[in-house]
Design a protein around this motif. Structure first.
Motif, mmCIF file in Angstrom:
data_model
loop_
_atom_site.group_PDB
_atom_site.id
_atom_site.type_symbol
_atom_site.label_atom_id
_atom_site.label_comp_id
_atom_site.label_asym_id
_atom_site.label_seq_id
_atom_site.Cartn_x
_atom_site.Cartn_y
_atom_site.Cartn_z
ATOM 1 N N PHE A 11 0.764 -1.268 -0.229
ATOM 2 C CA PHE A 11 0.046 -0.075 -0.017
ATOM 3 C C PHE A 11 0.683 1.290 0.190
ATOM 4 N N GLY A 12 1.006 1.675 -1.445
ATOM 5 C CA GLY A 12 2.314 2.894 -0.689
ATOM 6 C C GLY A 12 3.445 2.416 -1.095
ATOM 7 N N LEU A 13 4.267 3.258 0.396
ATOM 8 C CA LEU A 13 5.487 2.333 0.669
ATOM 9 C C LEU A 13 5.737 1.918 2.226
ATOM 10 N N VAL A 14 3.649 1.045 2.674
ATOM 11 C CA VAL A 14 3.239 0.488 4.011
ATOM 12 C C VAL A 14 3.489 -1.117 2.959
ATOM 13 N N SER A 15 3.828 -2.051 3.617
ATOM 14 C CA SER A 15 3.317 -2.750 3.428
ATOM 15 C C SER A 15 2.833 -3.766 4.842
ATOM 16 N N ILE A 92 -1.560 -3.546 -4.095
ATOM 17 C CA ILE A 92 -2.669 -2.604 -5.159
ATOM 18 C C ILE A 92 -2.454 -1.024 -5.702
ATOM 19 N N LEU A 93 -2.570 -0.824 -7.121
ATOM 20 C CA LEU A 93 -3.296 -0.353 -8.309
ATOM 21 C C LEU A 93 -3.577 1.554 -7.929
ATOM 22 N N ALA A 94 -4.729 0.832 -7.991
ATOM 23 C CA ALA A 94 -5.860 1.318 -7.540
ATOM 24 C C ALA A 94 -7.213 1.675 -6.584
ATOM 25 N N PHE A 95 -7.542 2.864 -6.130
ATOM 26 C CA PHE A 95 -8.930 2.708 -5.932
ATOM 27 C C PHE A 95 -10.242 3.394 -6.400
ATOM 28 N N PRO A 122 -1.238 -0.999 10.516
ATOM 29 C CA PRO A 122 -1.288 -0.616 8.758
ATOM 30 C C PRO A 122 -2.670 -1.619 8.411
ATOM 31 N N TYR A 123 -3.205 -2.668 8.902
ATOM 32 C CA TYR A 123 -4.036 -2.867 8.896
ATOM 33 C C TYR A 123 -5.653 -2.675 8.908
ATOM 34 N N ALA A 124 -5.567 -2.635 10.259
ATOM 35 C CA ALA A 124 -6.330 -1.850 10.546
ATOM 36 C C ALA A 124 -6.854 0.288 9.523
ATOM 37 N N LEU A 125 -5.478 0.492 9.388
ATOM 38 C CA LEU A 125 -5.050 1.883 8.289
ATOM 39 C C LEU A 125 -5.876 1.874 7.089
ATOM 40 N N LEU A 126 -5.479 0.166 6.528
ATOM 41 C CA LEU A 126 -5.968 0.383 5.186
ATOM 42 C C LEU A 126 -8.147 -0.275 5.622
ATOM 43 N N ARG A 127 -8.079 -0.670 6.306
ATOM 44 C CA ARG A 127 -9.801 -0.876 6.635
ATOM 45 C C ARG A 127 -10.638 0.250 6.581
ATOM 46 N N GLU A 128 -10.395 0.787 7.444
ATOM 47 C CA GLU A 128 -10.494 2.242 7.990
ATOM 48 C C GLU A 128 -11.199 3.265 6.918
ATOM 49 N N ALA A 129 -9.395 3.749 5.915
ATOM 50 C CA ALA A 129 -9.978 4.087 4.860
ATOM 51 C C ALA A 129 -10.229 3.700 3.995
ATOM 52 N N LEU A 130 -10.447 2.816 3.446
ATOM 53 C CA LEU A 130 -11.574 1.720 2.196
ATOM 54 C C LEU A 130 -13.020 2.034 2.994
ATOM 55 N N ARG A 131 -13.284 2.439 4.408
ATOM 56 C CA ARG A 131 -14.991 2.181 5.009
ATOM 57 C C ARG A 131 -14.990 4.077 4.871
ATOM 58 N N ARG A 132 -13.727 4.377 5.164
ATOM 59 C CA ARG A 132 -14.109 6.070 4.813
ATOM 60 C C ARG A 132 -14.084 6.603 3.415
ATOM 61 N N SER A 133 -13.798 6.166 2.204
ATOM 62 C CA SER A 133 -13.615 6.536 0.739
ATOM 63 C C SER A 133 -14.858 5.913 0.244
ATOM 64 N N GLY A 134 -15.741 4.695 0.991
ATOM 65 C CA GLY A 134 -16.866 4.059 0.177
ATOM 66 C C GLY A 134 -15.983 3.625 -0.927
ATOM 67 N N LYS A 135 -14.545 3.292 -1.017
ATOM 68 C CA LYS A 135 -14.515 3.057 -2.425
ATOM 69 C C LYS A 135 -13.561 1.479 -2.411
ATOM 70 N N VAL A 136 -13.196 0.417 -3.714
ATOM 71 C CA VAL A 136 -12.411 -0.620 -3.532
ATOM 72 C C VAL A 136 -11.374 -0.372 -3.868
ATOM 73 N N ALA A 137 -9.779 -1.382 -3.215
ATOM 74 C CA ALA A 137 -8.857 -1.211 -3.929
ATOM 75 C C ALA A 137 -8.453 -2.057 -5.177
ATOM 76 N N VAL A 138 -7.857 -2.459 -6.063
ATOM 77 C CA VAL A 138 -7.780 -3.125 -6.981
ATOM 78 C C VAL A 138 -6.132 -3.083 -7.373
ATOM 79 N N ALA A 139 -5.487 -4.340 -7.384
ATOM 80 C CA ALA A 139 -4.116 -5.197 -6.985
ATOM 81 C C ALA A 139 -4.309 -6.544 -7.521
ATOM 82 N N LYS A 140 -2.669 -6.378 -7.599
ATOM 83 C CA LYS A 140 -2.132 -7.857 -8.713
ATOM 84 C C LYS A 140 -1.652 -8.218 -7.621
ATOM 85 N N TYR A 141 -2.106 -9.739 -7.938
ATOM 86 C CA TYR A 141 -1.298 -10.823 -7.079
ATOM 87 C C TYR A 141 -1.067 -12.055 -7.538
ATOM 88 N N ALA A 142 -0.394 -12.778 -7.255
ATOM 89 C CA ALA A 142 -0.008 -13.733 -8.210
ATOM 90 C C ALA A 142 -0.144 -15.314 -7.192
#
Length: 341
Positions: A11-15, A92-95, A122-142
């Protein structure tokens, strides 16, 4: 829950170290292939076609067959050395707003859990950021030998992830839609709207797999030597008159819901509530029919009584009127005599 993958959310510079877990489970009943004569199990053995002998799992690997038939061996070490940043990372690529994701792309669902105490913040930070923005994160993974697309969203107090199909994996709907010359009249749309309104909504927690339940009953009956359950007669058929079918559907829906009455909430064992309509069971239908018959039987009696009442009371009213009139006449005559005197 058992994790199926360990990695980190980038998540940016956050892992954020996380574990991936399946969010769904299958309740389908599986069958074995058997020999019809003696019910013996049918098993498959793996043979090497060059040596014509059976081989075990330790001797089996992966290979890619080229167009000319040449087989190129691919080892797990080769796959682990692929130059992909998503090999152990959910990048994470975008929101985006959730409605930007085509539901056709949604695939397997997972839960993401923190992997270690330092990851909680950092997990709680990402969760609350998603909740407050009302958006979803698009990501890539293998995962399982291929790079995938994912959508992260908040599910209660956890972050869930849906695997997404790549846009080029969604097929075009060419030739699927009906003939463009078909027209729908406003009256037909009005009836369809009325049917939708009459059917109302449903609590998804109350829905269950009736086919699986019937299959379990069939297996239990055969195991116990009981009579097998009979399949109900199929209903419906070709729609010859769309308007008549819609009108009939609306009437049936209204009757099943108690002529438009509100749904009742019945408390189920285990604390769940379920909405039930007036005609949800056969017993309820029988009671309704009995009530209708009773009402029909009582109605003539009420009408008869209503008809008889005016006939009996009318003479009494007239007699009372005559008596009242006679009394008034006598009073007038008495007054006249007094004046004369």
């Amino acid at each position: 829950m058992r994790s199926i993958w360990n990695g980190a959310i980038s998540f940016g510079l956050v892992s954020i170290p996380v574990k991936l877990m399946n969010a769904t489970e299958s309740h389908s009943i599986s069958f074995r292939q058997i020999h019809l004569e003696d019910a013996g199990r049918i098993r498959y053995r793996k043979f090497c076609e060059l040596e014509d002998r059976e081989v075990d799992s330790s001797e089996i690997g992966k290979g890619y067959e080229d167009a000319d038939g040449t087989v190129i061996p691919i080892t797990d070490e080769d796959l682990a050395k692929l130059p992909l940043p998503t090999s152990r990372t959910i990048e994470i690529l975008a929101f985006l707003p959730e409605d930007r994701i085509d539901p056709l792309q949604l695939d397997t669902a997972y839960y993401l859990s923190v992997n270690g105490a330092p990851a909680a913040k950092p997990y709680a930070l990402l969760r609350e950021a998603l909740r407050r923005s009302g958006k979803v994160a698009v990501a890539k993974y293998a995962l399982r030998g291929r790079e995938r697309l994912g959508m992260l969203r908040v599910v209660g107090d956890v972050i869930g992830m849906h695997a997404l199909l790549w846009p080029d994996e969604i097929r075009e709907a060419d030739g699927v839609a009906p003939d463009a010359s078909v027209t729908v009249r406003d009256k037909e749309l009005d009836l369809a709207d009325a049917l939708m309104d009459t059917l109302g909504d449903v609590d998804l927690d109350d829905l269950h797999d009736e086919y699986r339940e019937a299959l379990e009953e069939l297996i239990a009956a055969k195991a116990e030597g009981r009579e097998l359950p009979q399949a109900p007669e199929p209903e419906g058929g070709k729609v010859l008159d769309l308007m008549a079918a819609l009108e009939k559907s609306v009437r049936a829906a209204k009757e099943s819901r108690g002529a438009g009455g509100g749904a009742e909430v019945t408390r189920l064992p285990g604390g769940k509530a379920r909405k039930e309509s007036g005609g949800g069971t056969a017993a309820a239908k029988k009671k309704t029919a009995a009530a209708k018959k009773t009402a029909a039987a009582k109605t003539p009696a009420k009408k008869t009584a209503a008809k008889k009442t005016p006939a009996t009371k009318t003479p009494a009213k007239k007699t009372a009127a005559k008596k009242a009139g006679t009394g008034k006449t006598a009073a007038k005559k008495t007054a006249a005599r007094k004046r004369t005197a």
